[in-house]
Design a protein around this motif. Structure first.
Motif, PDB file in Angstrom:
ATOM      1  N   LYS A   9       0.591  -0.922   0.087  1.00 45.14           N
ATOM      2  CA  LYS A   9      -0.256  -0.034  -0.357  1.00 45.14           C
ATOM      3  C   LYS A   9       0.929   1.189  -0.034  1.00 45.14           C
ATOM      4  N   TYR A  49     -12.148  -3.243  -3.074  1.00 49.17           N
ATOM      5  CA  TYR A  49     -12.677  -2.541  -1.931  1.00 49.17           C
ATOM      6  C   TYR A  49     -13.784  -3.178  -1.834  1.00 49.17           C
ATOM      7  N   GLU A  51     -16.296  -5.195  -1.514  1.00 51.36           N
ATOM      8  CA  GLU A  51     -17.319  -5.806  -0.487  1.00 51.36           C
ATOM      9  C   GLU A  51     -17.433  -5.506   0.797  1.00 51.36           C
ATOM     10  N   HIS A  52     -16.552  -4.172   1.417  1.00 52.31           N
ATOM     11  CA  HIS A  52     -16.794  -2.804   2.337  1.00 52.31           C
ATOM     12  C   HIS A  52     -17.255  -1.725   2.275  1.00 52.31           C
ATOM     13  N   PHE A  57     -15.442   3.237   7.612  1.00 43.55           N
ATOM     14  CA  PHE A  57     -13.648   3.249   5.884  1.00 43.55           C
ATOM     15  C   PHE A  57     -13.833   3.973   5.650  1.00 43.55           C
ATOM     16  N   LEU A  61     -10.912   4.245   3.124  1.00 44.03           N
ATOM     17  CA  LEU A  61      -9.877   3.723   2.572  1.00 44.03           C
ATOM     18  C   LEU A  61      -9.961   3.479   1.227  1.00 44.03           C
ATOM     19  N   ARG A  85      -1.056 -14.192   4.615  1.00 45.25           N
ATOM     20  CA  ARG A  85      -2.407 -13.920   5.030  1.00 45.25           C
ATOM     21  C   ARG A  85      -1.612 -14.063   6.484  1.00 45.25           C
ATOM     22  N   THR A  91      -5.630  -7.738  11.077  1.00 43.57           N
ATOM     23  CA  THR A  91      -5.779  -6.468   9.898  1.00 43.57           C
ATOM     24  C   THR A  91      -5.072  -5.058  10.668  1.00 43.57           C
ATOM     25  N   ARG A 102       2.711  -7.068   9.286  1.00 47.75           N
ATOM     26  CA  ARG A 102       2.090  -5.269   9.989  1.00 47.75           C
ATOM     27  C   ARG A 102       2.269  -5.361  11.382  1.00 47.75           C
ATOM     28  N   VAL A 109      -4.156   0.729  12.063  1.00 43.65           N
ATOM     29  CA  VAL A 109      -5.829   0.253  11.231  1.00 43.65           C
ATOM     30  C   VAL A 109      -5.782   0.521   9.583  1.00 43.65           C
ATOM     31  N   ILE A 114       0.373  -3.548   3.823  1.00 40.19           N
ATOM     32  CA  ILE A 114       0.238  -4.941   2.728  1.00 40.19           C
ATOM     33  C   ILE A 114      -1.078  -5.215   2.874  1.00 40.19           C
ATOM     34  N   HIS A 115      -1.426  -5.500   1.504  1.00 42.14           N
ATOM     35  CA  HIS A 115      -2.933  -6.121   1.143  1.00 42.14           C
ATOM     36  C   HIS A 115      -2.880  -7.160   0.607  1.00 42.14           C
ATOM     37  N   GLY A 116      -3.531  -8.754   1.099  1.00 40.53           N
ATOM     38  CA  GLY A 116      -3.552  -9.800   0.813  1.00 40.53           C
ATOM     39  C   GLY A 116      -4.697 -10.265   0.723  1.00 40.53           C
TER      40      GLY A 116
HETATM   41  P1  RTP Z   1      -6.938  -5.641   3.155  1.00 38.29           P
HETATM   42  O1  RTP Z   1      -7.826  -6.600   2.173  1.00 38.29           O
HETATM   43  O2  RTP Z   1      -6.168  -4.760   3.206  1.00 38.29           O
HETATM   44  O3  RTP Z   1      -5.694  -6.647   2.853  1.00 38.29           O
HETATM   45  O4  RTP Z   1      -7.108  -5.612   4.675  1.00 38.29           O
HETATM   46  P2  RTP Z   1      -8.092  -7.094   5.912  1.00 38.29           P
HETATM   47  O5  RTP Z   1      -8.495  -8.634   4.239  1.00 38.29           O
HETATM   48  O6  RTP Z   1      -6.810  -7.572   6.910  1.00 38.29           O
HETATM   49  O7  RTP Z   1      -8.724  -6.848   6.085  1.00 38.29           O
HETATM   50  P3  RTP Z   1     -10.246  -6.273   5.639  1.00 38.29           P
HETATM   51  O8  RTP Z   1     -11.131  -6.067   6.358  1.00 38.29           O
HETATM   52  O9  RTP Z   1     -10.760  -6.437   4.539  1.00 38.29           O
HETATM   53  O10 RTP Z   1     -10.411  -4.316   5.713  1.00 38.29           O
HETATM   54  C1  RTP Z   1      -9.882  -3.735   4.202  1.00 38.29           C
HETATM   55  C2  RTP Z   1      -9.083  -2.478   4.664  1.00 38.29           C
HETATM   56  O11 RTP Z   1      -9.674  -1.957   5.429  1.00 38.29           O
HETATM   57  C3  RTP Z   1      -9.724  -1.296   6.362  1.00 38.29           C
HETATM   58  N1  RTP Z   1     -10.117  -0.850   7.213  1.00 38.29           N
HETATM   59  N2  RTP Z   1     -10.059  -0.378   8.416  1.00 38.29           N
HETATM   60  N3  RTP Z   1     -11.398   1.450  10.707  1.00 38.29           N
HETATM   61  C4  RTP Z   1     -11.458   0.686  10.770  1.00 38.29           C
HETATM   62  O12 RTP Z   1     -11.897  -0.188  11.813  1.00 38.29           O
HETATM   63  C5  RTP Z   1     -11.079  -0.337   9.544  1.00 38.29           C
HETATM   64  N4  RTP Z   1     -11.110  -1.649   8.990  1.00 38.29           N
HETATM   65  C6  RTP Z   1     -10.691  -2.458   8.138  1.00 38.29           C
HETATM   66  C7  RTP Z   1      -7.707  -1.445   6.752  1.00 38.29           C
HETATM   67  O13 RTP Z   1      -6.699  -0.248   6.065  1.00 38.29           O
HETATM   68  C8  RTP Z   1      -7.803  -2.859   6.138  1.00 38.29           C
HETATM   69  O14 RTP Z   1      -6.624  -3.039   5.644  1.00 38.29           O
END
Ligand code: RTP
Ligand code: MG
Length: 148
Positions: A9, A49, A51-52, A57, A61, A85, A91, A102, A109, A114-116
């Motif tokens: 990232k 992203y 799914e989010h 956030f 993001l 992972r 995370t 990390r 957070v 890095i993303h995986g």
């Molecule tokens: P990534 O997709 O980036 O590899 O991270 P991850 O699987 O460990 O976590 P994920 O749940 O997919 O969340 C994606 C990214 O969103 C940000 N995040 N912020 N403020 C918060 O509570 C929050 N939760 C998630 C993080 O930067 C995370 O990497």
């Protein structure tokens, strides 16, 4: 052979961690089959992203991932999706074990280096989203024929 998508990232790039991160996966025994640096468009960020998209956030993001150069990679090897992972860690870097990327290098957070990809279907979707087939280079590591 199993493949995963990893992206260093903008914070990881700015902090000079590209070499360290690539070295970790090389030393683990995985094979780098795709590598490029890019500025991520909002469209790519929102798809990646997706799914989010309803999470609070999400706007931050997308702003973060588009804020500077990113290093996109495809790595290949046995069990690479789950192992990467594990090597990346939780995370929230404050919950990530020492020894993970990390855990070693992050505290926030929203700045977690890095993303995986998190599963086989995600890895396939993300590899296809970030790379064209001709950008991926399959090869077989061989020490002997390159040392002698
Ligand atoms: P990534 O997709 O980036 O590899 O991270 P991850 O699987 O460990 O976590 P994920 O749940 O997919 O969340 C994606 C990214 O969103 C940000 N995040 N912020 N403020 C918060 O509570 C929050 N939760 C998630 C993080 O930067 C995370 O990497
Ligand atoms: Mg994720």
């Amino acid at each position: 052979m199993e493949r995963t998508f990893l992206a260093i990232k903008p914070d990881g790039v700015q902090r000079g961690l590209v070499g360290t991160i690539i070295q970790r996966f090389e030393q683990k025994g995985y094979t780098l089959v795709g590598l490029k640096m890019l500025r991520v468009s909002r469209e790519l960020a929102e798809q990646h992203y997706g799914e989010h998209k309803d999470k609070p956030f999400f706007p931050g993001l997308v702003n973060f991932i588009t804020s500077g150069p990113v290093v996109a990679m495809v790595w290949e090897g046995r069990g690479v999706i789950a192992a990467a992972r594990k090597m990346i860690g939780a995370t929230n870097p404050l919950n990530a074990e020492p020894g993970t990327l990390r855990g070693e290098f992050g505290v926030d957070v929203g700045r977690n280096i890095i993303h995986g990809s998190d599963a086989a279907e995600t890895a396939e979707r993300e590899i296809n989203l970030w790379f064209q087939t001709q950008e991926l280079v399959p090869w077989e590591p061989s020490l002997t024929s390159w040392v002698y």
